[in-house]
Design an enzyme around this catalytic site. Structure first.
Site, PDB file in Angstrom:
ATOM      1  CD  GLU A  71      -2.894   3.463  -5.429  1.00 48.25           C
ATOM      2  OE1 GLU A  71      -3.911   2.821  -5.736  1.00 48.25           O
ATOM      3  OE2 GLU A  71      -1.953   2.961  -4.807  1.00 48.25           O
TER       4      GLU A  71
ATOM      5  CG  HIS B 296      -3.097  -0.595  -6.863  1.00 45.94           C
ATOM      6  ND1 HIS B 296      -3.446   0.073  -5.712  1.00 45.94           N
ATOM      7  CD2 HIS B 296      -3.139  -1.920  -6.543  1.00 45.94           C
ATOM      8  CE1 HIS B 296      -3.706  -0.809  -4.753  1.00 45.94           C
ATOM      9  NE2 HIS B 296      -3.518  -2.037  -5.243  1.00 45.94           N
TER      10      HIS B 296
ATOM     11  NE  ARG C  20      -4.269  -1.339  -0.076  1.00 41.04           N
ATOM     12  CZ  ARG C  20      -4.376  -2.311  -0.982  1.00 41.04           C
ATOM     13  NH1 ARG C  20      -3.375  -2.592  -1.792  1.00 41.04           N
ATOM     14  NH2 ARG C  20      -5.485  -3.016  -1.071  1.00 41.04           N
TER      15      ARG C  20
HETATM   16  P1  NAD Z   1      -1.359 -10.721   4.691  1.00 40.04           P
HETATM   17  O1  NAD Z   1      -2.340 -10.192   5.687  1.00 40.04           O
HETATM   18  O2  NAD Z   1      -1.387 -12.168   4.360  1.00 40.04           O
HETATM   19  O3  NAD Z   1       0.154 -10.350   5.111  1.00 40.04           O
HETATM   20  C1  NAD Z   1       0.496  -9.108   5.637  1.00 40.04           C
HETATM   21  C2  NAD Z   1       1.587  -9.332   6.656  1.00 40.04           C
HETATM   22  O4  NAD Z   1       1.997  -8.051   7.180  1.00 40.04           O
HETATM   23  C3  NAD Z   1       1.131 -10.168   7.878  1.00 40.04           C
HETATM   24  O5  NAD Z   1       1.914 -11.343   7.983  1.00 40.04           O
HETATM   25  C4  NAD Z   1       1.330  -9.235   9.049  1.00 40.04           C
HETATM   26  O6  NAD Z   1       1.749  -9.896  10.233  1.00 40.04           O
HETATM   27  C5  NAD Z   1       2.425  -8.310   8.515  1.00 40.04           C
HETATM   28  N1  NAD Z   1       2.586  -7.106   9.307  1.00 40.04           N
HETATM   29  C6  NAD Z   1       1.638  -6.405   9.994  1.00 40.04           C
HETATM   30  N2  NAD Z   1       2.219  -5.377  10.655  1.00 40.04           N
HETATM   31  C7  NAD Z   1       3.554  -5.442  10.380  1.00 40.04           C
HETATM   32  C8  NAD Z   1       4.684  -4.663  10.769  1.00 40.04           C
HETATM   33  N3  NAD Z   1       4.536  -3.624  11.566  1.00 40.04           N
HETATM   34  N4  NAD Z   1       5.882  -5.006  10.285  1.00 40.04           N
HETATM   35  C9  NAD Z   1       6.040  -6.060   9.453  1.00 40.04           C
HETATM   36  N5  NAD Z   1       5.016  -6.852   9.077  1.00 40.04           N
HETATM   37  C10 NAD Z   1       3.787  -6.541   9.522  1.00 40.04           C
HETATM   38  O7  NAD Z   1      -1.592  -9.836   3.380  1.00 40.04           O
HETATM   39  P2  NAD Z   1      -1.200 -10.219   1.875  1.00 40.04           P
HETATM   40  O8  NAD Z   1      -2.363 -10.854   1.221  1.00 40.04           O
HETATM   41  O9  NAD Z   1       0.126 -10.894   1.861  1.00 40.04           O
HETATM   42  O10 NAD Z   1      -1.088  -8.744   1.263  1.00 40.04           O
HETATM   43  C11 NAD Z   1       0.028  -7.928   1.586  1.00 40.04           C
HETATM   44  C12 NAD Z   1      -0.195  -6.516   1.081  1.00 40.04           C
HETATM   45  O11 NAD Z   1      -0.332  -6.516  -0.353  1.00 40.04           O
HETATM   46  C13 NAD Z   1      -1.465  -5.856   1.616  1.00 40.04           C
HETATM   47  O12 NAD Z   1      -1.199  -4.508   1.917  1.00 40.04           O
HETATM   48  C14 NAD Z   1      -2.423  -5.924   0.452  1.00 40.04           C
HETATM   49  O13 NAD Z   1      -3.399  -4.912   0.513  1.00 40.04           O
HETATM   50  C15 NAD Z   1      -1.449  -5.723  -0.698  1.00 40.04           C
HETATM   51  N6  NAD Z   1      -1.944  -6.189  -1.997  1.00 40.04           N
HETATM   52  C16 NAD Z   1      -1.625  -5.444  -3.089  1.00 40.04           C
HETATM   53  C17 NAD Z   1      -2.052  -5.853  -4.365  1.00 40.04           C
HETATM   54  C18 NAD Z   1      -1.699  -5.066  -5.595  1.00 40.04           C
HETATM   55  O14 NAD Z   1      -2.377  -5.186  -6.600  1.00 40.04           O
HETATM   56  N7  NAD Z   1      -0.643  -4.296  -5.583  1.00 40.04           N
HETATM   57  C19 NAD Z   1      -2.815  -7.029  -4.479  1.00 40.04           C
HETATM   58  C20 NAD Z   1      -3.082  -7.785  -3.344  1.00 40.04           C
HETATM   59  C21 NAD Z   1      -2.641  -7.357  -2.106  1.00 40.04           C
END
Ligand code: NAD
Length: 351
Positions: free
Chosen positions: A279, A299, A250
Protein backbone atom coordinates in the site's frame (compact mmCIF):
# COMPACT_ATOMS: atom_id res chain seq x y z
CA UNK A 1 12.02 20.01 33.79
CA UNK A 2 13.03 17.38 31.20
CA UNK A 3 11.38 17.41 27.78
CA UNK A 4 10.54 13.85 26.68
CA UNK A 5 11.12 13.10 22.99
CA UNK A 6 8.00 11.89 21.19
CA UNK A 7 8.44 10.63 17.64
CA UNK A 8 5.23 10.74 15.63
CA UNK A 9 6.27 8.23 12.97
CA UNK A 10 3.01 8.57 11.00
CA UNK A 11 1.27 11.84 11.94
CA UNK A 12 -2.46 12.12 11.30
CA UNK A 13 -2.72 15.85 12.06
CA UNK A 14 -0.48 18.90 11.57
CA UNK A 15 -0.48 19.98 15.19
CA UNK A 16 -0.22 18.08 18.49
CA UNK A 17 -1.34 20.65 21.06
CA UNK A 18 -1.70 18.30 24.05
CA UNK A 19 1.77 16.82 23.67
CA UNK A 20 3.23 20.28 23.11
CA UNK A 21 1.41 21.77 26.10
CA UNK A 22 2.66 18.91 28.28
CA UNK A 23 6.23 19.85 27.35
CA UNK A 24 7.20 17.15 24.84
CA UNK A 25 9.77 17.61 22.09
CA UNK A 26 8.02 16.39 18.94
CA UNK A 27 9.69 14.83 15.90
CA UNK A 28 7.49 14.25 12.85
CA UNK A 29 7.91 11.33 10.44
CA UNK A 30 7.21 11.36 6.70
CA UNK A 31 4.13 9.11 6.59
CA UNK A 32 0.71 10.69 6.29
CA UNK A 33 -2.88 9.51 6.10
CA UNK A 34 -2.97 10.15 2.35
CA UNK A 35 0.30 8.28 1.77
CA UNK A 36 1.30 5.95 4.61
CA UNK A 37 4.71 5.23 3.07
CA UNK A 38 6.96 6.08 6.00
CA UNK A 39 10.60 6.98 6.47
CA UNK A 40 13.11 4.30 5.49
CA UNK A 41 14.18 1.97 8.31
CA UNK A 42 17.56 3.72 8.85
CA UNK A 43 15.86 7.10 9.24
CA UNK A 44 13.35 5.66 11.70
CA UNK A 45 16.22 4.28 13.79
CA UNK A 46 17.88 7.72 13.73
CA UNK A 47 14.66 9.51 14.74
CA UNK A 48 13.94 7.02 17.52
CA UNK A 49 17.30 7.61 19.24
CA UNK A 50 16.71 8.87 22.82
CA UNK A 51 12.92 8.83 22.31
CA UNK A 52 10.57 8.13 25.20
CA UNK A 53 7.54 7.49 22.97
CA UNK A 54 6.76 6.50 19.38
CA UNK A 55 3.20 7.14 18.18
CA UNK A 56 1.26 7.32 14.95
CA UNK A 57 -1.30 5.97 12.56
CA UNK A 58 -0.54 3.23 9.98
CA UNK A 59 2.92 3.18 8.47
CA UNK A 60 3.69 1.07 5.41
CA UNK A 61 7.01 -0.06 4.02
CA UNK A 62 9.24 0.31 7.08
CA UNK A 63 7.89 -0.76 10.44
CA UNK A 64 8.61 -0.30 14.13
CA UNK A 65 10.98 -3.25 14.37
CA UNK A 66 13.49 -4.35 17.02
CA UNK A 67 16.25 -2.03 15.68
CA UNK A 68 13.98 1.01 15.85
CA UNK A 69 12.93 0.21 19.42
CA UNK A 70 16.50 -0.62 20.49
CA UNK A 71 17.63 2.82 19.28
CA UNK A 72 16.46 4.27 22.60
CA UNK A 73 17.08 2.82 26.05
CA UNK A 74 14.48 5.20 27.44
CA UNK A 75 11.63 4.16 25.11
CA UNK A 76 8.49 3.46 27.19
CA UNK A 77 5.66 3.19 24.72
CA UNK A 78 4.74 2.59 21.09
CA UNK A 79 1.17 3.85 20.60
CA UNK A 80 -1.08 3.42 17.56
CA UNK A 81 -4.05 5.63 16.67
CA UNK A 82 -5.60 2.63 14.87
CA UNK A 83 -6.73 -0.95 15.57
CA UNK A 84 -3.95 -2.95 13.83
CA UNK A 85 -0.47 -3.21 15.31
CA UNK A 86 0.97 -5.44 12.59
CA UNK A 87 3.72 -3.00 11.69
CA UNK A 88 5.12 -3.24 15.24
CA UNK A 89 7.32 -6.17 16.34
CA UNK A 90 5.24 -6.99 19.43
CA UNK A 91 7.53 -9.82 20.63
CA UNK A 92 10.53 -7.48 20.53
CA UNK A 93 8.60 -4.72 22.34
CA UNK A 94 7.60 -7.16 25.09
CA UNK A 95 11.15 -8.52 25.41
CA UNK A 96 12.52 -4.98 25.63
CA UNK A 97 9.98 -3.97 28.31
CA UNK A 98 8.11 -1.49 26.07
CA UNK A 99 4.34 -1.18 26.24
CA UNK A 100 2.37 -1.19 22.97
CA UNK A 101 -1.08 0.42 22.86
CA UNK A 102 -3.70 0.60 20.11
CA UNK A 103 -7.06 2.28 19.55
CA UNK A 104 -10.01 0.02 18.77
CA UNK A 105 -12.41 2.98 18.99
CA UNK A 106 -15.72 2.18 17.31
CA UNK A 107 -14.93 4.89 14.74
CA UNK A 108 -11.86 2.85 13.75
CA UNK A 109 -13.75 -0.39 13.06
CA UNK A 110 -17.57 0.02 13.00
CA UNK A 111 -17.65 1.46 9.49
CA UNK A 112 -15.81 -1.58 8.11
CA UNK A 113 -18.99 -3.62 8.48
CA UNK A 114 -21.06 -1.17 6.45
CA UNK A 115 -18.37 -1.18 3.76
CA UNK A 116 -18.26 -4.99 3.76
CA UNK A 117 -22.04 -5.14 3.24
CA UNK A 118 -21.69 -2.57 0.45
CA UNK A 119 -19.00 -4.59 -1.35
CA UNK A 120 -21.01 -7.79 -1.04
CA UNK A 121 -24.29 -6.33 -2.31
CA UNK A 122 -22.63 -4.30 -5.07
CA UNK A 123 -21.11 -7.48 -6.48
CA UNK A 124 -24.06 -9.81 -5.95
CA UNK A 125 -26.63 -7.38 -7.34
CA UNK A 126 -24.39 -6.36 -10.28
CA UNK A 127 -24.99 -2.72 -9.42
CA UNK A 128 -21.95 -1.41 -11.31
CA UNK A 129 -22.67 -3.61 -14.36
CA UNK A 130 -26.32 -2.48 -14.61
CA UNK A 131 -25.33 1.17 -14.26
CA UNK A 132 -22.53 0.95 -16.85
CA UNK A 133 -24.82 -0.95 -19.23
CA UNK A 134 -27.43 1.80 -19.36
CA UNK A 135 -24.89 4.63 -19.41
CA UNK A 136 -23.07 3.06 -22.35
CA UNK A 137 -26.14 2.64 -24.53
CA UNK A 138 -27.63 -0.68 -23.40
CA UNK A 139 -31.29 -0.62 -24.55
CA UNK A 140 -33.02 -2.13 -21.49
CA UNK A 141 -33.05 -5.43 -19.54
CA UNK A 142 -30.45 -8.12 -20.22
CA UNK A 143 -29.95 -11.64 -18.82
CA UNK A 144 -26.28 -10.90 -18.04
CA UNK A 145 -27.45 -8.36 -15.49
CA UNK A 146 -29.48 -10.74 -13.32
CA UNK A 147 -28.40 -10.49 -9.67
CA UNK A 148 -28.12 -13.08 -6.91
CA UNK A 149 -30.82 -13.36 -4.24
CA UNK A 150 -29.02 -13.25 -0.88
CA UNK A 151 -31.37 -14.70 1.75
CA UNK A 152 -33.59 -17.74 2.09
CA UNK A 153 -36.93 -17.53 0.18
CA UNK A 154 -40.37 -18.97 0.80
CA UNK A 155 -40.24 -20.83 -2.53
CA UNK A 156 -37.53 -23.16 -1.21
CA UNK A 157 -34.47 -21.23 -2.40
CA UNK A 158 -32.00 -21.77 0.42
CA UNK A 159 -30.13 -18.49 0.22
CA UNK A 160 -26.40 -17.95 0.38
CA UNK A 161 -23.82 -19.19 2.82
CA UNK A 162 -21.62 -16.38 4.12
CA UNK A 163 -18.26 -17.43 5.59
CA UNK A 164 -16.80 -15.12 8.23
CA UNK A 165 -13.11 -15.66 9.01
CA UNK A 166 -12.27 -13.91 12.28
CA UNK A 167 -15.20 -13.37 14.63
CA UNK A 168 -13.85 -10.45 16.67
CA UNK A 169 -15.25 -6.91 16.81
CA UNK A 170 -15.87 -6.57 13.06
CA UNK A 171 -16.77 -10.20 12.27
CA UNK A 172 -19.28 -10.24 15.15
CA UNK A 173 -20.97 -7.01 14.14
CA UNK A 174 -21.14 -8.21 10.54
CA UNK A 175 -23.08 -11.27 11.69
CA UNK A 176 -25.58 -8.95 13.43
CA UNK A 177 -26.02 -6.99 10.20
CA UNK A 178 -26.53 -10.21 8.24
CA UNK A 179 -28.89 -11.92 10.64
CA UNK A 180 -32.17 -10.38 9.33
CA UNK A 181 -31.18 -11.34 5.77
CA UNK A 182 -31.85 -15.02 6.56
CA UNK A 183 -28.56 -16.29 5.24
CA UNK A 184 -26.64 -19.26 6.57
CA UNK A 185 -23.59 -17.94 8.42
CA UNK A 186 -20.54 -20.12 8.95
CA UNK A 187 -17.50 -18.87 10.84
CA UNK A 188 -13.93 -19.76 11.63
CA UNK A 189 -12.01 -18.33 14.59
CA UNK A 190 -10.00 -20.63 16.85
CA UNK A 191 -9.85 -18.04 19.65
CA UNK A 192 -13.54 -17.35 20.22
CA UNK A 193 -15.83 -19.45 22.44
CA UNK A 194 -18.62 -21.76 21.23
CA UNK A 195 -21.03 -19.60 23.25
CA UNK A 196 -20.03 -16.49 21.26
CA UNK A 197 -20.64 -18.32 17.96
CA UNK A 198 -24.01 -19.60 19.21
CA UNK A 199 -25.11 -16.16 20.46
CA UNK A 200 -24.43 -14.70 17.01
CA UNK A 201 -26.15 -17.51 15.13
CA UNK A 202 -22.91 -18.46 13.35
CA UNK A 203 -22.21 -22.15 12.71
CA UNK A 204 -18.65 -22.93 13.83
CA UNK A 205 -16.69 -24.75 11.11
CA UNK A 206 -13.07 -25.41 10.17
CA UNK A 207 -11.39 -23.17 7.60
CA UNK A 208 -11.56 -25.80 4.83
CA UNK A 209 -15.28 -26.37 5.29
CA UNK A 210 -15.88 -22.63 5.32
CA UNK A 211 -14.01 -22.21 2.04
CA UNK A 212 -15.75 -25.18 0.38
CA UNK A 213 -19.27 -24.17 1.42
CA UNK A 214 -19.35 -20.36 1.31
CA UNK A 215 -20.70 -18.22 -1.51
CA UNK A 216 -19.13 -15.17 0.10
CA UNK A 217 -15.91 -15.45 2.10
CA UNK A 218 -15.09 -12.38 4.18
CA UNK A 219 -11.89 -11.86 6.15
CA UNK A 220 -11.82 -10.09 9.54
CA UNK A 221 -8.70 -11.48 11.18
CA UNK A 222 -5.90 -9.58 12.85
CA UNK A 223 -2.60 -10.04 11.03
CA UNK A 224 -0.30 -12.42 12.89
CA UNK A 225 2.30 -14.99 11.82
CA UNK A 226 -0.62 -17.48 11.75
CA UNK A 227 -2.95 -15.38 9.59
CA UNK A 228 -0.21 -14.23 7.18
CA UNK A 229 -1.29 -15.78 3.83
CA UNK A 230 -4.10 -17.65 5.59
CA UNK A 231 -5.70 -17.57 2.16
CA UNK A 232 -3.06 -19.00 -0.15
CA UNK A 233 -3.29 -20.79 -3.52
CA UNK A 234 -4.44 -24.05 -1.87
CA UNK A 235 -7.16 -22.23 0.09
CA UNK A 236 -8.37 -20.46 -3.04
CA UNK A 237 -8.65 -23.80 -4.84
CA UNK A 238 -11.16 -24.94 -2.20
CA UNK A 239 -13.55 -22.07 -2.96
CA UNK A 240 -16.63 -22.50 -5.16
CA UNK A 241 -16.17 -21.21 -8.73
CA UNK A 242 -19.09 -18.81 -8.21
CA UNK A 243 -17.85 -17.49 -4.86
CA UNK A 244 -16.49 -14.04 -4.07
CA UNK A 245 -13.90 -13.09 -1.46
CA UNK A 246 -13.85 -9.85 0.52
CA UNK A 247 -10.82 -8.59 2.43
CA UNK A 248 -11.03 -5.53 4.64
CA UNK A 249 -8.62 -6.88 7.27
CA UNK A 250 -4.97 -6.74 6.20
CA UNK A 251 -3.45 -7.30 2.75
CA UNK A 252 -1.04 -9.98 3.91
CA UNK A 253 -3.90 -12.22 5.08
CA UNK A 254 -4.23 -13.20 1.39
CA UNK A 255 -1.40 -14.32 -0.92
CA UNK A 256 -2.14 -11.56 -3.45
CA UNK A 257 -0.34 -13.08 -6.49
CA UNK A 258 -2.25 -16.33 -5.87
CA UNK A 259 -5.53 -14.40 -5.71
CA UNK A 260 -4.72 -12.54 -8.93
CA UNK A 261 -4.03 -15.88 -10.64
CA UNK A 262 -7.29 -17.38 -9.35
CA UNK A 263 -9.20 -14.36 -10.70
CA UNK A 264 -7.37 -14.42 -14.04
CA UNK A 265 -8.14 -18.12 -14.46
CA UNK A 266 -11.75 -17.50 -13.36
CA UNK A 267 -11.45 -20.09 -10.58
CA UNK A 268 -13.45 -17.74 -8.35
CA UNK A 269 -16.05 -15.17 -9.39
CA UNK A 270 -14.70 -12.01 -7.83
CA UNK A 271 -12.92 -10.16 -5.06
CA UNK A 272 -13.51 -6.95 -3.13
CA UNK A 273 -10.34 -5.62 -1.53
CA UNK A 274 -9.75 -2.61 0.71
CA UNK A 275 -6.28 -3.76 1.78
CA UNK A 276 -3.28 -4.97 -0.19
CA UNK A 277 0.12 -6.54 0.30
CA UNK A 278 1.73 -3.29 -0.86
CA UNK A 279 0.00 0.00 0.00
CA UNK A 280 -0.48 2.31 -1.80
CA UNK A 281 -1.45 -0.27 -4.44
CA UNK A 282 1.21 -0.13 -7.20
CA UNK A 283 0.06 1.63 -10.37
CA UNK A 284 0.78 -1.50 -12.45
CA UNK A 285 -1.07 -3.95 -10.19
CA UNK A 286 -3.16 -6.31 -12.36
CA UNK A 287 -5.97 -5.72 -9.84
CA UNK A 288 -6.41 -2.25 -11.30
CA UNK A 289 -7.45 -3.64 -14.68
CA UNK A 290 -9.79 -6.49 -13.85
CA UNK A 291 -13.00 -4.60 -14.44
CA UNK A 292 -16.14 -5.53 -12.53
CA UNK A 293 -14.71 -8.80 -11.26
CA UNK A 294 -12.96 -6.81 -8.57
CA UNK A 295 -13.77 -3.89 -6.33
CA UNK A 296 -10.66 -2.13 -5.05
CA UNK A 297 -10.72 0.71 -2.53
CA UNK A 298 -7.78 2.61 -0.96
CA UNK A 299 -7.87 1.18 2.61
CA UNK A 300 -10.77 3.43 3.55
CA UNK A 301 -13.43 0.94 4.69
CA UNK A 302 -13.48 2.55 8.14
CA UNK A 303 -13.38 6.16 7.00
CA UNK A 304 -16.64 8.00 7.36
CA UNK A 305 -17.62 11.59 8.01
CA UNK A 306 -17.56 12.39 11.71
CA UNK A 307 -15.65 9.22 12.56
CA UNK A 308 -12.21 8.38 11.25
CA UNK A 309 -9.07 8.78 13.28
CA UNK A 310 -10.01 11.56 15.71
CA UNK A 311 -11.10 9.33 18.62
CA UNK A 312 -8.03 7.15 18.02
CA UNK A 313 -5.76 10.18 18.27
CA UNK A 314 -7.39 11.06 21.60
CA UNK A 315 -6.75 7.53 22.92
CA UNK A 316 -3.18 7.34 21.55
CA UNK A 317 -2.24 10.77 22.95
CA UNK A 318 -3.68 9.93 26.39
CA UNK A 319 -1.80 6.61 26.40
CA UNK A 320 1.49 8.38 25.58
CA UNK A 321 0.98 11.00 28.30
CA UNK A 322 0.14 8.34 30.91
CA UNK A 323 3.25 6.36 30.01
CA UNK A 324 5.43 9.48 30.14
CA UNK A 325 4.08 10.27 33.62
CA UNK A 326 4.96 6.77 34.79
CA UNK A 327 1.37 5.49 34.77
CA UNK A 328 0.17 2.32 33.02
CA UNK A 329 -1.72 3.43 29.88
CA UNK A 330 -5.29 2.29 29.31
CA UNK A 331 -5.28 0.53 25.93
CA UNK A 332 -2.44 -1.95 26.29
CA UNK A 333 -2.05 -4.53 23.49
CA UNK A 334 0.77 -6.56 25.12
CA UNK A 335 -0.31 -6.88 28.80
CA UNK A 336 2.34 -9.55 29.40
CA UNK A 337 4.92 -6.72 29.40
CA UNK A 338 3.35 -4.96 32.38
CA UNK A 339 5.30 -6.52 35.31
CA UNK A 340 8.60 -5.59 33.59
CA UNK A 341 7.25 -2.19 32.49
CA UNK A 342 6.16 -1.37 36.05
CA UNK A 343 9.63 -2.19 37.35
CA UNK A 344 11.20 0.10 34.77
CA UNK A 345 8.85 3.07 34.64
CA UNK A 346 5.96 3.05 37.13
CA UNK A 347 6.02 6.17 39.29
CA UNK A 348 8.91 7.63 37.25
CA UNK A 349 7.91 10.68 35.24
CA UNK A 350 9.82 11.50 32.06
CA UNK A 351 9.04 15.21 32.48
P1 NAD B 1 -10.41 -8.16 16.56
O1 NAD B 1 -9.09 -8.33 17.26
O2 NAD B 1 -11.59 -7.73 17.35
O3 NAD B 1 -10.82 -9.51 15.77
C1 NAD B 1 -9.89 -10.26 15.06
C2 NAD B 1 -10.28 -11.71 15.20
O4 NAD B 1 -9.37 -12.52 14.43
C3 NAD B 1 -10.19 -12.24 16.65
O5 NAD B 1 -11.46 -12.70 17.09
C4 NAD B 1 -9.17 -13.35 16.57
O6 NAD B 1 -9.45 -14.44 17.44
C5 NAD B 1 -9.30 -13.77 15.11
N1 NAD B 1 -8.20 -14.60 14.66
C6 NAD B 1 -6.89 -14.58 15.06
N2 NAD B 1 -6.21 -15.57 14.44
C7 NAD B 1 -7.10 -16.23 13.65
C8 NAD B 1 -7.01 -17.34 12.77
N3 NAD B 1 -5.86 -17.96 12.59
N4 NAD B 1 -8.11 -17.72 12.11
C9 NAD B 1 -9.29 -17.08 12.27
N5 NAD B 1 -9.45 -16.04 13.12
C10 NAD B 1 -8.37 -15.61 13.79
O7 NAD B 1 -10.11 -7.13 15.38
P2 NAD B 1 -11.17 -6.21 14.61
O8 NAD B 1 -11.24 -4.89 15.27
O9 NAD B 1 -12.42 -6.99 14.37
O10 NAD B 1 -10.37 -5.99 13.24
C11 NAD B 1 -10.27 -7.05 12.30
C12 NAD B 1 -9.29 -6.69 11.21
O11 NAD B 1 -9.75 -5.53 10.49
C13 NAD B 1 -7.89 -6.34 11.71
O12 NAD B 1 -6.93 -6.89 10.85
C14 NAD B 1 -7.84 -4.83 11.62
O13 NAD B 1 -6.52 -4.35 11.48
C15 NAD B 1 -8.67 -4.63 10.36
N6 NAD B 1 -9.22 -3.28 10.21
C16 NAD B 1 -9.25 -2.75 8.95
C17 NAD B 1 -9.80 -1.47 8.75
C18 NAD B 1 -9.87 -0.87 7.37
O14 NAD B 1 -9.96 0.34 7.25
N7 NAD B 1 -9.88 -1.65 6.33
C19 NAD B 1 -10.29 -0.75 9.86
C20 NAD B 1 -10.27 -1.35 11.11
C21 NAD B 1 -9.74 -2.61 11.28
Amino acid sequence: MARPRVVIFAPATDTHPELEAAGCDIVLGAASWADPTGDPQGKLVEMAAHAEALVGTSIKGSGINRDVMMASETLRIVAKYTVGVDEIDIDAATELGIVVTHAPTEANWGGVVESTMTYMLTMLKKTRERDTYLKTGGPWRHDDLIGTYVGRREDGYEGLTIGIIGVGRIGSRLSRFLSPWNVRMVGHDPYVSDEHFAALGIERVGLETLLRESDVVTLHVILTRETHHLIDAAALRLMKPGAIIINTSRGHAIDEPALIEALQQERIAGAALDVFEVEPLPADSPLRSMGDRVIITPHMAANNKGAGLKPGIVWGTADVLHALRGEVPEHVFNPEVLPRWRERFEGRSAF
